[in-house]
Design a protein around this motif. Structure first.
Motif, PDB file in Angstrom:
ATOM      1  N   ILE A  83      -7.724  13.645   4.300  1.00  0.00           N
ATOM      2  CA  ILE A  83      -8.059  12.308   4.796  1.00  0.00           C
ATOM      3  C   ILE A  83      -8.971  11.587   3.803  1.00  0.00           C
ATOM      4  O   ILE A  83      -8.793  10.395   3.533  1.00  0.00           O
ATOM      5  N   LEU A  84      -9.924  12.314   3.234  1.00  0.00           N
ATOM      6  CA  LEU A  84     -10.829  11.680   2.269  1.00  0.00           C
ATOM      7  C   LEU A  84     -10.098  11.237   1.004  1.00  0.00           C
ATOM      8  O   LEU A  84     -10.362  10.147   0.485  1.00  0.00           O
ATOM      9  N   ILE A  85      -9.168  12.045   0.497  1.00  0.00           N
ATOM     10  CA  ILE A  85      -8.442  11.611  -0.701  1.00  0.00           C
ATOM     11  C   ILE A  85      -7.523  10.437  -0.359  1.00  0.00           C
ATOM     12  O   ILE A  85      -7.295   9.556  -1.192  1.00  0.00           O
ATOM     13  N   LEU A  86      -7.033  10.389   0.867  1.00  0.00           N
ATOM     14  CA  LEU A  86      -6.265   9.226   1.305  1.00  0.00           C
ATOM     15  C   LEU A  86      -7.149   7.976   1.261  1.00  0.00           C
ATOM     16  O   LEU A  86      -6.741   6.934   0.748  1.00  0.00           O
ATOM     17  N   LEU A  87      -8.375   8.082   1.762  1.00  0.00           N
ATOM     18  CA  LEU A  87      -9.301   6.944   1.716  1.00  0.00           C
ATOM     19  C   LEU A  87      -9.626   6.552   0.267  1.00  0.00           C
ATOM     20  O   LEU A  87      -9.744   5.366  -0.043  1.00  0.00           O
ATOM     21  N   VAL A  88      -9.775   7.533  -0.593  1.00  0.00           N
ATOM     22  CA  VAL A  88     -10.020   7.255  -2.012  1.00  0.00           C
ATOM     23  C   VAL A  88      -8.854   6.468  -2.593  1.00  0.00           C
ATOM     24  O   VAL A  88      -9.043   5.467  -3.298  1.00  0.00           O
ATOM     25  N   MET A  89      -7.648   6.891  -2.284  1.00  0.00           N
ATOM     26  CA  MET A  89      -6.462   6.209  -2.813  1.00  0.00           C
ATOM     27  C   MET A  89      -6.342   4.790  -2.271  1.00  0.00           C
ATOM     28  O   MET A  89      -5.863   3.898  -2.960  1.00  0.00           O
ATOM     29  N   LEU A  90      -6.797   4.580  -1.039  1.00  0.00           N
ATOM     30  CA  LEU A  90      -6.771   3.241  -0.458  1.00  0.00           C
ATOM     31  C   LEU A  90      -7.854   2.349  -1.049  1.00  0.00           C
ATOM     32  O   LEU A  90      -7.771   1.127  -0.965  1.00  0.00           O
ATOM     33  N   THR A  91      -8.871   2.948  -1.650  1.00  0.00           N
ATOM     34  CA  THR A  91     -10.037   2.220  -2.152  1.00  0.00           C
ATOM     35  C   THR A  91      -9.985   1.931  -3.636  1.00  0.00           C
ATOM     36  O   THR A  91     -10.582   0.965  -4.097  1.00  0.00           O
ATOM     37  N   VAL A  92      -9.276   2.728  -4.408  1.00  0.00           N
ATOM     38  CA  VAL A  92      -9.381   2.687  -5.867  1.00  0.00           C
ATOM     39  C   VAL A  92      -8.896   1.359  -6.476  1.00  0.00           C
ATOM     40  O   VAL A  92      -9.409   0.936  -7.502  1.00  0.00           O
ATOM     41  N   TRP A 107     -14.769  -5.986 -10.117  1.00  0.00           N
ATOM     42  CA  TRP A 107     -14.382  -5.425  -8.819  1.00  0.00           C
ATOM     43  C   TRP A 107     -14.733  -3.941  -8.760  1.00  0.00           C
ATOM     44  O   TRP A 107     -15.264  -3.456  -7.757  1.00  0.00           O
ATOM     45  N   TYR A 108     -14.456  -3.206  -9.833  1.00  0.00           N
ATOM     46  CA  TYR A 108     -14.762  -1.778  -9.918  1.00  0.00           C
ATOM     47  C   TYR A 108     -16.251  -1.530  -9.674  1.00  0.00           C
ATOM     48  O   TYR A 108     -16.621  -0.669  -8.883  1.00  0.00           O
ATOM     49  N   PHE A 109     -17.100  -2.284 -10.363  1.00  0.00           N
ATOM     50  CA  PHE A 109     -18.536  -2.081 -10.183  1.00  0.00           C
ATOM     51  C   PHE A 109     -19.005  -2.518  -8.798  1.00  0.00           C
ATOM     52  O   PHE A 109     -19.940  -1.943  -8.251  1.00  0.00           O
ATOM     53  N   LYS A 113     -20.098   2.157  -5.257  1.00  0.00           N
ATOM     54  CA  LYS A 113     -20.860   2.974  -4.306  1.00  0.00           C
ATOM     55  C   LYS A 113     -19.940   3.568  -3.236  1.00  0.00           C
ATOM     56  O   LYS A 113     -20.021   4.758  -2.934  1.00  0.00           O
ATOM     57  N   TYR A 114     -19.094   2.741  -2.678  1.00  0.00           N
ATOM     58  CA  TYR A 114     -18.170   3.212  -1.643  1.00  0.00           C
ATOM     59  C   TYR A 114     -17.172   4.211  -2.232  1.00  0.00           C
ATOM     60  O   TYR A 114     -16.954   5.298  -1.683  1.00  0.00           O
ATOM     61  N   TYR A 115     -16.585   3.852  -3.366  1.00  0.00           N
ATOM     62  CA  TYR A 115     -15.562   4.683  -4.001  1.00  0.00           C
ATOM     63  C   TYR A 115     -16.117   6.055  -4.393  1.00  0.00           C
ATOM     64  O   TYR A 115     -15.538   7.094  -4.055  1.00  0.00           O
ATOM     65  N   LEU A 153     -22.669   8.220 -10.729  1.00  0.00           N
ATOM     66  CA  LEU A 153     -21.916   6.964 -10.794  1.00  0.00           C
ATOM     67  C   LEU A 153     -22.142   6.087  -9.564  1.00  0.00           C
ATOM     68  O   LEU A 153     -21.987   4.866  -9.644  1.00  0.00           O
ATOM     69  N   ILE A 154     -22.519   6.680  -8.443  1.00  0.00           N
ATOM     70  CA  ILE A 154     -22.865   5.888  -7.261  1.00  0.00           C
ATOM     71  C   ILE A 154     -24.077   5.012  -7.564  1.00  0.00           C
ATOM     72  O   ILE A 154     -24.121   3.832  -7.193  1.00  0.00           O
TER      73      ILE A 154
END
Length: 185
Positions: A83-92, A107-109, A113-115, A153-154
């Motif tokens: 589920i977490l990697i799914l959220l990462v993929m939705l966020t990247v 946008w990346y910067f 924090k969330y990513y 990086l956060i």
């Protein structure tokens, strides 16, 4: 005993959702390529997110053979990193881009924090998953190295730190392929 076909179908659905969103987001960026200020950093993280899901997919069989997966706790431990990697993929990558131009690096910067928090949680849960269900391999703790970089990086917005760590993380993925090739992970 839990039906492994059901679990494989379940992860295939989750992986498909993440990959579909990732590909769709990338497609939207390509369609607006002339109004976007491109940068390699978010694209490198897109590649690594994609590869992380692929790595999970190829490691799933050993986890499904674990007797712990048949328990509700084992299933939960197995499910959390997916589920977490799914959220990462939705966020990247961004969900929408404005019509008048878009700076991918800004946008990346703005999302860092969330990513990177999601990535840190993913690494911890994936490591726990590997330790409990796949402990006979020696490199189960290798992903924890990533969490140090993700946590830094956060909290930093320094461009050079993101560049150096992203290059290191890309090298880590290459190392992971090598280690998988020789049967170490």
């Amino acid at each position: 005993m839990i039906n492994q076909d059901l679990l494989i179908t379940f992860i295939a659905i989750l992986a498909g959702l993440g990959l579909t969103d990732l590909i769709h987001s990338f497609h939207r960026l390509l369609r607006k390529r002339h109004t976007i200020s491109w940068h390699w950093l978010p694209l490198a993280h897109t590649f690594m997110s994609f590869q992380a899901m692929i790595i999970i997919w190829y490691n799933i069989q050993a986890e499904l053979n674990s007797p712990l997966i048949a328990t509700s706790l084992g299933f939960f431990i197995w499910l959390v990193p997916i589920i977490l990697i799914l959220l990462v993929m939705l966020t990247v990558l961004p969900d929408r881009e404005p019509d008048d131009g878009f700076n991918l690096l800004e946008w990346y910067f703005g999302q860092r924090k969330y990513y990177f928090t999601l990535l840190t949680l993913f690494v911890f849960s994936y490591t726990l998953n590997r330790f409990i269900m796949y402990e006979h391999k020696y490199a189960w703790m290798l992903p924890l190295i990533l969490s140090v970089f993700y946590i830094i990086l956060i909290f930093t917005k320094k461009y050079w730190v993101h560049v150096v760590f992203t290059i290191f993380l890309l090298a880590f993925f290459v190392l992971n392929y090598f280690l998988q090739g020789i049967g170490y992970v």
